[in-house]
Design a protein around this motif. Structure first.
Motif, short mmCIF file in Angstrom:
data_model
loop_
_atom_site.label_atom_id
_atom_site.label_comp_id
_atom_site.label_asym_id
_atom_site.label_seq_id
_atom_site.Cartn_x
_atom_site.Cartn_y
_atom_site.Cartn_z
N LEU A 187 -3.55 -4.61 7.48
CA LEU A 187 -3.90 -5.38 6.29
C LEU A 187 -3.68 -4.59 5.01
O LEU A 187 -3.42 -5.17 3.95
CB LEU A 187 -5.37 -5.82 6.33
CG LEU A 187 -5.81 -6.84 7.36
CD1 LEU A 187 -7.30 -7.09 7.23
CD2 LEU A 187 -5.04 -8.15 7.19
N PHE A 188 -3.80 -3.27 5.11
CA PHE A 188 -3.82 -2.44 3.91
C PHE A 188 -2.43 -1.87 3.62
O PHE A 188 -1.73 -1.44 4.54
CB PHE A 188 -4.81 -1.29 4.08
CG PHE A 188 -6.23 -1.73 4.36
CD1 PHE A 188 -7.06 -2.10 3.32
CD2 PHE A 188 -6.72 -1.77 5.66
CE1 PHE A 188 -8.36 -2.50 3.56
CE2 PHE A 188 -8.02 -2.16 5.91
CZ PHE A 188 -8.84 -2.54 4.86
N PRO A 189 -2.04 -1.81 2.37
CA PRO A 189 -0.70 -1.30 2.05
C PRO A 189 -0.58 0.22 2.17
O PRO A 189 0.53 0.74 2.27
CB PRO A 189 -0.48 -1.75 0.60
CG PRO A 189 -1.85 -1.91 0.02
CD PRO A 189 -2.71 -2.36 1.16
N HIS A 190 -1.70 0.94 2.14
CA HIS A 190 -1.66 2.41 2.18
C HIS A 190 -2.59 2.92 3.28
O HIS A 190 -3.50 3.72 3.01
CB HIS A 190 -2.05 2.98 0.82
CG HIS A 190 -1.26 2.45 -0.33
ND1 HIS A 190 0.06 2.77 -0.54
CD2 HIS A 190 -1.60 1.57 -1.31
CE1 HIS A 190 0.50 2.14 -1.60
NE2 HIS A 190 -0.48 1.40 -2.09
N ALA A 191 -2.37 2.46 4.48
CA ALA A 191 -3.29 2.78 5.58
C ALA A 191 -2.71 3.81 6.52
O ALA A 191 -1.49 3.85 6.77
CB ALA A 191 -3.65 1.52 6.35
N GLU A 192 -3.58 4.66 7.03
CA GLU A 192 -3.27 5.58 8.12
C GLU A 192 -4.11 5.15 9.31
O GLU A 192 -5.30 4.84 9.16
CB GLU A 192 -3.61 7.01 7.71
CG GLU A 192 -3.35 8.05 8.78
CD GLU A 192 -3.72 9.45 8.32
OE1 GLU A 192 -3.99 10.30 9.19
OE2 GLU A 192 -3.77 9.69 7.10
#
Length: 506
Positions: free
Chosen positions: A246-251
């Motif tokens: 869902l997140f654009p900057h996820a690890e």
């Protein structure tokens, strides 16, 4: 124990553990007192943990209006805590049901967030609920455990709608990667720590506007870590991966051998993964199934240089050299497995380190980079240059052993009384290879095609004649000796950098 008044006058408590920059930690349950976090597997050594007792739990007061137990109302308590702490932006960690609370905070106050860490998070309010099949699939992974039959029967009762407090207690072993004495004690504290009434009101009957929240999260500008436990059923790693997407900057990290409380199952694994994420100077890649942490310096468009440390070291060993090289290069320094903030899987060899270096180069698209390897890292670089000659653009080997059998062989190493800053298992594993190395490493030196510089320390325990011989076996290889010990780049950085410049790097 600090106390502050939130927006409606309710007095809320939090507990400070450790030192460093604050990390606000929201407990799950839902509505369980924060003390079950402990020190989060030693994470308190690098960050100050702000363990927040949500209203009605732990040392916090019971509100007059019980409707404020709802998750969307609790968001404003978190904001009140941020303001109370004087933080312009907050680093926020949410566990389990509080993963949803942290996500809703991010959706309402994105500009007040610096980073978001979601640990084995629930995600039903975001449209990703854990299913009965998820829990059955996760349970099946534990079929070899002696407690499995009884715990599985309890799970079946719950899924059949016949849950009782005793039945809920029966599935506790599934929540931990190891159902040992520490896990049992941790689980036994749960009923007394949880406000069951508040928990029953956590999810409002009227529901939530999940579509609006998800829309904000899909554009959230801050870094997000989603950490799942390999054995967890709520969420399973697959469900947690959907959340991370869902997140654009996820690890996304899966902690091996862990359940729903990963800091209990693998304290070091948990603390390293979260510490690496929270450190703005550290990035991580998944490479060959291992999470490799690394640091970078310099212009991303500049020619790349990759620095590979020696045994017992880390990327930090290169800081001074990296800062100098960064004037003309994009510099990457990785932590090998078992070192620094990378994963510590427990199995080590020169070949594994070679594979780490290979996977790192591939993951960061660094084919053609100059690789500089010290000692153990130098051996890994040599092995990689032999196997994939076109992968490395130029090669610098700093005081690396030639891999001739040691005479006399090294005796068994004694573990130090204090824990080293790396996985001690690296030492006996590599010593065994140094005592009885594979001769192929020496025999294939002639297959290296990258321009190669071998740098020795004139005062090192490594035989400088052997290093010079190594350089002669590599087509076009060069050897230079520097007035230094084994740690050439630390003992004499000026001469080391001069040697690099003469070679065309630096």
């Amino acid at each position: 124990m600090p106390i502050f008044s939130t927006y409606d006058g309710t007095e809320l408590a939090y507990h400070l553990v450790g030192e460093g920059e604050p990390l606000i930690c929201l407990p799950g349950g839902p509505m369980r007192a924060a003390r079950y976090f402990g020190d989060l597997g030693g994470l308190s050594r690098v960050r100050q943990l702000v363990l927040f007792d949500l209203r009605g739990t732990g040392e916090s007061a019971v509100p007059e209006d019980t409707s404020t137990y709802a998750i969307d109302r609790l968001v404003d308590d978190v904001e009140a805590l941020r303001v109370h702490l004087g933080l312009e932006q907050a680093d926020l960690l949410g566990h389990s049901a509080a993963g949803e609370l942290a996500a809703l905070y991010a959706a309402k106050y994105p500009q007040r967030l610096r980073s978001l860490t979601l640990v084995t998070p629930a995600a039903g309010t975001l449209g990703l609920p854990a299913t009965d099949q998820d829990r059955r699939d996760a349970a099946a992974l534990r079929a070899h455990e002696p407690w499995y039959a009884e715990a599985r029967a309890a799970l079946d009762e719950i899924q059949a709608g016949r849950a009782t407090p005793e039945v809920w207690a029966g599935i506790r072993p599934f929540m931990y990667g190891r159902w040992d004495a520490a896990a049992q004690a941790h689980a036994a504290e749960s009923p007394a720590q949880r406000n069951a009434v508040a928990g029953s009101l956590y999810y409002p009957e009227s529901g939530l506007d999940t579509a609006a929240a998800v829309a904000v999260l899909r554009a959230l500008p801050v870094p997000v870590l989603v950490l799942a436990g390999e054995y967890d059923g709520g969420p399973t790693p697959d469900r947690a991966a959907e959340l991370a997407a869902l997140f654009p900057h996820a690890e996304f990290v899966v902690q091996r051998g862990a359940g729903h409380f990963p800091w209990m199952d693998g304290p070091g694994d948990f603390a390293r993964a979260v510490a690496a994420f929270l450190d703005p100077g550290v990035s991580s890649v998944q490479a060959g199934g291992i999470r490799l942490a690394h640091r970078t310096w310099g212009d991303p468009s500049a020619p790349p240089v990759v620095l590979a440390h020696g045994r017992g070291g880390s990327s930090l060993d290169w800081t001074g050299i990296a800062e100098q090289l960064a004037a003309r290069h994009r510099v990457y320094a990785l932590d090998f497995r078992g070192h620094g903030l990378s994963d510590w899987p427990g199995r080590y060899s020169f070949e594994f380190f070679r594979d780490d270096l290979h996977a790192f180069l591939e993951a960061r698209n660094l084919s053609g980079a100059t690789v500089i390897g010290h000692s153990m890292g130098g051996v890994a670089a040599l092995l990689l240059a032999q196997r994939y000659p076109a992968l490395i653009g130029a090669l610098v080997i700093e005081d690396a052993p030639l891999l001739l059998p040691l005479d006399p062989p090294r005796p068994p190493a004694e573990r130090p009384s204090e824990e080293p800053g790396f996985d001690w298992q690296v030492v006996p594993s590599i010593d065994a290879q140094l005592n009885d190395p594979d001769p192929e490493a020496r025999e294939r030196l002639g297959e290296i095609t990258a321009p190669t510089l071998v740098v020795g320390g004139s005062r090192s325990h490594i035989d400088q004649g052997q290093l010079e011989w190594t350089a002669r076996q590599i087509p076009g290889g060069r050897f230079t000796s520097v007035d230094a010990g084994h740690l050439v780049h630390t003992d004499n950085p000026t001469a080391f950098l001069a040697a690099l410049r003469a070679f065309g790097t630096g």
